[in-house]
Design a protein around this motif. Structure first.
Motif, PDB file in Angstrom:
ATOM      1  N   ARG A  16       0.836  -1.202   0.000  1.00 55.20           N
ATOM      2  CA  ARG A  16       0.000   0.000   0.000  1.00 55.20           C
ATOM      3  C   ARG A  16       0.875   1.258   0.000  1.00 55.20           C
ATOM      4  O   ARG A  16       0.598   2.216  -0.716  1.00 55.20           O
ATOM      5  N   PHE A  17       1.962   1.258   0.779  1.00 54.59           N
ATOM      6  CA  PHE A  17       2.866   2.405   0.833  1.00 54.59           C
ATOM      7  C   PHE A  17       3.535   2.640  -0.524  1.00 54.59           C
ATOM      8  O   PHE A  17       3.626   3.775  -0.993  1.00 54.59           O
ATOM      9  N   ILE A  18       3.969   1.571  -1.162  1.00 55.19           N
ATOM     10  CA  ILE A  18       4.624   1.717  -2.464  1.00 55.19           C
ATOM     11  C   ILE A  18       3.619   2.162  -3.521  1.00 55.19           C
ATOM     12  O   ILE A  18       3.890   3.079  -4.300  1.00 55.19           O
ATOM     13  N   PRO A  24       3.100   7.499  -6.767  1.00 60.38           N
ATOM     14  CA  PRO A  24       2.569   8.799  -7.164  1.00 60.38           C
ATOM     15  C   PRO A  24       3.558   9.944  -6.949  1.00 60.38           C
ATOM     16  O   PRO A  24       3.573  10.907  -7.725  1.00 60.38           O
ATOM     17  N   LEU A  25       4.385   9.831  -5.916  1.00 62.24           N
ATOM     18  CA  LEU A  25       5.409  10.852  -5.698  1.00 62.24           C
ATOM     19  C   LEU A  25       6.353  10.921  -6.888  1.00 62.24           C
ATOM     20  O   LEU A  25       6.654  12.002  -7.396  1.00 62.24           O
ATOM     21  N   ILE A  32       6.641  17.774 -11.555  1.00 60.18           N
ATOM     22  CA  ILE A  32       6.160  19.122 -11.229  1.00 60.18           C
ATOM     23  C   ILE A  32       7.298  19.953 -10.660  1.00 60.18           C
ATOM     24  O   ILE A  32       7.483  21.122 -11.034  1.00 60.18           O
ATOM     25  N   ILE A  33       8.089  19.371  -9.777  1.00 61.80           N
ATOM     26  CA  ILE A  33       9.226  20.093  -9.190  1.00 61.80           C
ATOM     27  C   ILE A  33      10.220  20.487 -10.263  1.00 61.80           C
ATOM     28  O   ILE A  33      10.730  21.621 -10.276  1.00 61.80           O
ATOM     29  N   PHE A  72       7.929  10.675 -15.510  1.00 59.22           N
ATOM     30  CA  PHE A  72       6.494  10.383 -15.472  1.00 59.22           C
ATOM     31  C   PHE A  72       6.204   8.989 -16.015  1.00 59.22           C
ATOM     32  O   PHE A  72       5.388   8.256 -15.466  1.00 59.22           O
ATOM     33  N   PHE A  73       6.883   8.608 -17.096  1.00 59.17           N
ATOM     34  CA  PHE A  73       6.601   7.320 -17.717  1.00 59.17           C
ATOM     35  C   PHE A  73       7.364   6.154 -17.102  1.00 59.17           C
ATOM     36  O   PHE A  73       7.084   5.001 -17.427  1.00 59.17           O
ATOM     37  N   VAL A  74       8.305   6.403 -16.227  1.00 49.27           N
ATOM     38  CA  VAL A  74       9.044   5.313 -15.580  1.00 49.27           C
ATOM     39  C   VAL A  74       8.092   4.425 -14.788  1.00 49.27           C
ATOM     40  O   VAL A  74       8.196   3.190 -14.841  1.00 49.27           O
TER      41      VAL A  74
END
Length: 108
Positions: A16-18, A24-25, A32-33, A72-74
């Motif tokens: 669940r954490f992954i 998503p991070l 975004i950063i 993003f695509f990784v």
């Protein structure tokens, strides 16, 4: 906490954490950063009114946008690869990958 019969003891928390924390991070936060930092650098160069710095900042912004798309695509590529290996017919015979796939799919 939810009990998932498809996951081995204690692994549902890690999955669940992954699945809802780390992925998503990587998929959304880092791009975004990168784009925000590139925009800030370009803004600084424009305010400085130096054509050389503006050209360098534009190049860096383009590179950061390319990096953002790649990052993003990784996550998508990694999920696709895991799906291919987990769906093979010999998955049960090789290290229990079918149970990993079942656990991954059942976590919501």
């Amino acid at each position: 906490m939810y009990f998932l019969a498809d996951c081995p003891d204690g692994t549902e928390v890690i999955v669940r954490f992954i699945k809802f924390g780390v992925m998503p991070l990587f998929q959304f936060g880092i791009p975004i950063i990168l784009i925000v930092l590139g925009s800030i650098d370009l803004g600084k160069a424009v305010i400085a009114s130096d054509d050389k710095k503006v050209k360098e900042a534009q190049g860096m912004l383009i590179k950061r946008c390319i990096y953002a798309v790649a990052v993003f695509f990784v996550v998508t590529i990694v999920s696709l690869v895991f799906g291919i290996f987990a769906s093979s017919d010999t998955a049960d015979e090789v290290g229990g990958t079918a149970s990993w796939s079942t656990c991954w799919k059942s976590v919501s």
